[in-house]
Design a protein around this motif. Structure first.
Motif, PDB file in Angstrom:
ATOM      1  N   CYS A  72      -0.015  -2.111  -5.117  1.00  0.00           N
ATOM      2  CA  CYS A  72       0.736  -1.191  -4.260  1.00  0.00           C
ATOM      3  C   CYS A  72       1.874  -1.981  -3.600  1.00  0.00           C
ATOM      4  O   CYS A  72       3.033  -1.613  -3.723  1.00  0.00           O
TER       5      CYS A  72
ATOM      6  N   ARG B   9       4.888  -3.015 -11.345  1.00  0.00           N
ATOM      7  CA  ARG B   9       5.223  -2.335 -10.100  1.00  0.00           C
ATOM      8  C   ARG B   9       4.787  -3.201  -8.917  1.00  0.00           C
ATOM      9  O   ARG B   9       3.931  -4.079  -9.043  1.00  0.00           O
TER      10      ARG B   9
ATOM     11  N   LYS C 278       7.877  -0.905   2.064  1.00  0.00           N
ATOM     12  CA  LYS C 278       6.826   0.101   1.996  1.00  0.00           C
ATOM     13  C   LYS C 278       7.031   1.184   3.063  1.00  0.00           C
ATOM     14  O   LYS C 278       7.032   0.878   4.255  1.00  0.00           O
TER      15      LYS C 278
ATOM     16  N   HIS D  35      -2.413   7.273  -6.683  1.00  0.00           N
ATOM     17  CA  HIS D  35      -2.153   8.105  -5.505  1.00  0.00           C
ATOM     18  C   HIS D  35      -2.658   9.533  -5.714  1.00  0.00           C
ATOM     19  O   HIS D  35      -3.021  10.213  -4.765  1.00  0.00           O
TER      20      HIS D  35
ATOM     21  N   GLU E 134      -2.033   1.467  -9.974  1.00  0.00           N
ATOM     22  CA  GLU E 134      -2.133   0.309  -9.082  1.00  0.00           C
ATOM     23  C   GLU E 134      -3.235  -0.631  -9.584  1.00  0.00           C
ATOM     24  O   GLU E 134      -4.369  -0.217  -9.818  1.00  0.00           O
TER      25      GLU E 134
ATOM     26  N   ASP F 236      -3.747   0.215  -0.158  1.00  0.00           N
ATOM     27  CA  ASP F 236      -4.238   0.982  -1.317  1.00  0.00           C
ATOM     28  C   ASP F 236      -5.209   0.245  -2.250  1.00  0.00           C
ATOM     29  O   ASP F 236      -5.302   0.593  -3.442  1.00  0.00           O
TER      30      ASP F 236
ATOM     31  N   GLN G  48      -7.683   2.361  -4.271  1.00  0.00           N
ATOM     32  CA  GLN G  48      -7.210   3.118  -5.445  1.00  0.00           C
ATOM     33  C   GLN G  48      -6.529   2.195  -6.457  1.00  0.00           C
ATOM     34  O   GLN G  48      -5.660   2.617  -7.211  1.00  0.00           O
TER      35      GLN G  48
HETATM   36 MN    MN Z   1       0.351   2.661  -3.024  1.00  0.00          MN
END
Ligand code: MN
Ligand code: PEP
Length: 349
Positions: free
Chosen positions: A102, A126, A131, A272, A298, A309, A312
């Motif tokens: 993330c 990524r 953020k 997400h 992620e 995050d 996830q």
């Molecule tokens: Mn994220």
């Protein structure tokens, strides 16, 4: 309105039509096609009479576009848009995986992640440096330093960088260190940002906002296209519903719907979209079956220690299994997984 040129129309004919459009106070957008050129017309001066163009040399037809989004619609361009990113391509037959944490948390974390991903054949990294957090007290990213780490990771591994651009002030800095600019869900309605990104030609990954309709997402994309940037990837990342077991509800309806309404590539973000690492793999596979051109996932070397995050994010071993399953599934969806040349992923090594 859309002016469809005859297949034998000369470039001169195209130029004359564009000139006429300008003289009427509208903006022409030349849309090259496999068979013939089309010219999309945008502007906010009201309607146009097709007869103004029908008698011009090389013009086959002048049709009004029924949707409020024009340049990104299938009505205007039937073929799928394929976006070149270095030697890699997004859209068409490609199935693309963008992976990474993330947030960029340290030099070591992003270099390690990039190397792990490179070793699996992944081409797109990524990681957020700026953020946009809901709480002002949450980790806001390493900002410029984070961008520098991403750049170094890209130089070392050859991966393309996807990172979020949060505001107009940082466009230049983010653009310099990335290959695809991510516009986050919180910024889908930031029209000044979209207008500025429309002036660049750098690809934009445009995420659907929490409560945005499919049409609003397409209108946001239209902001980019109307300024000349057609390098747009639409991204479904879950919408807010009454369900609380998941962070968001991943709207997979949106995938075939967007593909039929628009020529742009469509990605899905199951991280997400679900907010749970254990739901990422099934929903990523479902996204491909629904027709997605790619997924953005992620991945963190140590999710439990992640600054954002982690819940996830997939561990690298789980991600490798996902990649192997995507590779198996891709041909059944008429696609081929974009990995580094001649890379064959296996779930076990
Ligand atoms: Mn994220
Ligand atoms: C992200 O990709 O980390 C992110 C913040 O996504 P979204 O804008 O979809 O919430």
């Amino acid at each position: 309105m859309l002016i469809v040129m005859k297949s034998e129309a000369a470039q001169n004919d195209v130029e004359r039509v564009k000139e006429k459009v300008r003289s009427l106070g509208f903006v022409p957008h030349e849309i090259p096609g496999a068979q013939r050129v089309a010219i999309g017309i945008t502007g906010n001066k009201g309607g146009l009479d097709p007869n103004l163009f029908l008698s011009m040399n090389g013009v086959q037809d002048a049709v009004s576009v029924s949707k409020p989004f024009k340049l990104v619609s299938r009505e205007v361009k039937q073929e799928d848009t394929v976006i070149d990113v270095g030697a890699d391509r997004i859209g068409g037959r490609e199935l693309t995986v963008i992976a990474g944490p993330c947030s960029v948390e340290s030099r070591q974390q992003i270099l390690e992640t990039a190397e792990i991903l490179r070793d699996m054949g992944v081409r797109f990294l990524r990681g957020g440096a700026f953020k946009p957090r809901t709480s002002p007290y949450a980790f806001q990213g390493l900002k410029i330093e984070g961008l520098e780490f991403l750049k170094e990771a890209a130089e070392r591994t050859g991966l393309h960088v996807v990172t979020e651009v949060k505001d107009t002030e940082t466009i230049a800095a983010v653009s310099e260190c990335s290959d695809i600019l991510q516009v986050g869900a919180r910024n889908m309605y930031n029209f000044s940002l979209l207008e500025r990104l429309g002036e660049l030609r750098k690809p934009v990954l445009l995420k659907r906002s929490f409560a945005a309709t499919v049409e609003e997402l397409l209108m946001a994309a239209e902001y980019l296209a109307s300024r000349g940037n057609y390098n747009i990837i639409l991204c479904e990342r879950g919408i807010r519903t009454y369900e609380t077991y998941t962070r968001n509800t991943l709207d997979l309806n949106a995938v075939p719907l967007l593909k039929s309404l628009s020529h742009l590539p469509v990605f899905v973000d199951p991280s997400h979209g679900t907010g749970r690492w254990d739901l990422i793999t099934p929903m990523a596979l479902a996204a491909v079956v629904a027709g997605a051109d790619g997924v953005i996932v992620e991945v963190h070397p140590d999710p439990a220690a992640a600054l954002s995050d982690g819940f996830q994010s997939l561990r690298p071993d789980k991600f490798r299994t996902l990649l192997a399953r995507l590779q198996e599934l891709a041909p059944f969806a008429g696609r081929q997984l974009t990995l580094a040349p001649s890379f064959k992923i296996s779930a076990t090594n």
